[in-house]
Design a protein around this motif. Structure first.
Motif, PDB file in Angstrom:
ATOM      1  N   THR A   6      47.279  39.644  31.574  1.00 51.30           N
ATOM      2  CA  THR A   6      47.680  40.028  32.924  1.00 51.30           C
ATOM      3  C   THR A   6      46.612  39.732  33.966  1.00 51.30           C
ATOM      4  OG1 THR A   6      46.861  42.259  32.536  1.00 51.30           O
ATOM      5  CG2 THR A   6      49.205  41.851  32.109  1.00 51.30           C
ATOM      6  N   VAL A   7      45.592  38.974  33.633  1.00 50.76           N
ATOM      7  CA  VAL A   7      44.572  38.630  34.628  1.00 50.76           C
ATOM      8  C   VAL A   7      45.199  37.669  35.651  1.00 50.76           C
ATOM      9  CG1 VAL A   7      43.560  36.604  33.504  1.00 50.76           C
ATOM     10  CG2 VAL A   7      42.136  38.049  34.901  1.00 50.76           C
ATOM     11  N   SER A   8      44.843  37.850  36.902  1.00 58.38           N
ATOM     12  CA  SER A   8      45.438  37.008  37.938  1.00 58.38           C
ATOM     13  C   SER A   8      44.398  36.076  38.534  1.00 58.38           C
ATOM     14  CB  SER A   8      46.044  37.884  39.039  1.00 58.38           C
ATOM     15  OG  SER A   8      45.044  38.699  39.606  1.00 58.38           O
ATOM     16  N   ALA A  63      32.897  38.768  33.923  1.00 60.14           N
ATOM     17  CA  ALA A  63      34.009  39.618  34.361  1.00 60.14           C
ATOM     18  C   ALA A  63      34.732  40.209  33.152  1.00 60.14           C
ATOM     19  CB  ALA A  63      34.976  38.810  35.211  1.00 60.14           C
ATOM     20  N   LYS A  64      34.730  41.526  33.049  1.00 60.77           N
ATOM     21  CA  LYS A  64      35.387  42.190  31.914  1.00 60.77           C
ATOM     22  C   LYS A  64      36.890  41.936  31.902  1.00 60.77           C
ATOM     23  CE  LYS A  64      31.900  45.599  31.185  1.00 60.77           C
ATOM     24  NZ  LYS A  64      31.548  46.910  30.754  1.00 60.77           N
ATOM     25  N   SER A  65      37.467  41.720  33.067  1.00 61.80           N
ATOM     26  CA  SER A  65      38.909  41.466  33.131  1.00 61.80           C
ATOM     27  C   SER A  65      39.270  40.107  32.537  1.00 61.80           C
ATOM     28  CB  SER A  65      39.391  41.534  34.580  1.00 61.80           C
ATOM     29  OG  SER A  65      38.802  40.501  35.344  1.00 61.80           O
ATOM     30  N   ARG A  66      38.282  39.238  32.315  1.00 62.81           N
ATOM     31  CA  ARG A  66      38.542  37.912  31.762  1.00 62.81           C
ATOM     32  C   ARG A  66      38.274  37.840  30.263  1.00 62.81           C
ATOM     33  NH1 ARG A  66      39.500  33.586  35.083  1.00 62.81           N
ATOM     34  NH2 ARG A  66      39.377  34.042  37.283  1.00 62.81           N
ATOM     35  N   ARG A  67      37.943  38.956  29.647  1.00 65.36           N
ATOM     36  CA  ARG A  67      37.693  38.965  28.208  1.00 65.36           C
ATOM     37  C   ARG A  67      38.990  39.245  27.458  1.00 65.36           C
ATOM     38  NH1 ARG A  67      32.191  42.433  28.511  1.00 65.36           N
ATOM     39  NH2 ARG A  67      31.018  40.884  29.695  1.00 65.36           N
ATOM     40  N   TYR A  73      38.122  34.080  26.304  1.00 71.01           N
ATOM     41  CA  TYR A  73      38.196  34.316  27.742  1.00 71.01           C
ATOM     42  C   TYR A  73      39.602  34.026  28.255  1.00 71.01           C
ATOM     43  CZ  TYR A  73      33.087  34.035  27.586  1.00 71.01           C
ATOM     44  OH  TYR A  73      31.768  34.236  27.289  1.00 71.01           O
TER      45      TYR A  73
END
Length: 120
Positions: A6-8, A63-67, A73
């Motif tokens: 769900t990363v944008s 960026a933790k949201s990209r892990r 990644y």
């Protein structure tokens, strides 16, 4: 269960980020992309070694949201057309080739340490 990431996309990108995204697009056939945008760190590091980059960019790695689990990644930009991404015209940071705090150009090796004779 839906496992789709769900990363944008970011609202805007620096010219360096756009160049990296273009690099990924040019070499996408060399990457195995899972769940539409998950790339393994090992494949990314191997690809970067072939290009003009020295490490995974911090905007991806830090960026933790990209892990996406251990050693993966999320890079949704890999599916976007780089020409449609918004370029950030903010000129923060050091300009390419400028000197760092120690007075050396970026990427220049440190000077060799000097040796002094003892008791001589």
């Amino acid at each position: 269960m839906n496992t789709t990431p769900t990363v944008s996309l970011l609202p805007s990108y620096t010219p360096g980020q756009i160049a990296f995204i273009q690099f990924l697009h040019d070499h996408r056939s060399e990457l195995t992309v899972y769940d539409t945008c998950t790339v393994s760190r090992r494949e990314l590091v191997d690809l970067i070694a072939k290009g003009n980059y020295i490490a995974v960019p911090a905007w991806i790695a830090a960026a933790k949201s990209r892990r996406a689990g251990r050693g993966n990644y999320l890079i949704p930009e890999i599916n976007a057309d780089p020409s449609t991404l918004v370029v950030n015209t903010n000129h923060r940071g050091r300009k390419p080739g400028s000197r760092n705090r120690k007075g050396r150009p970026a990427g220049a090796p440190a000077p060799a340490p000097t040796t002094t004779g003892v008791g001589g």
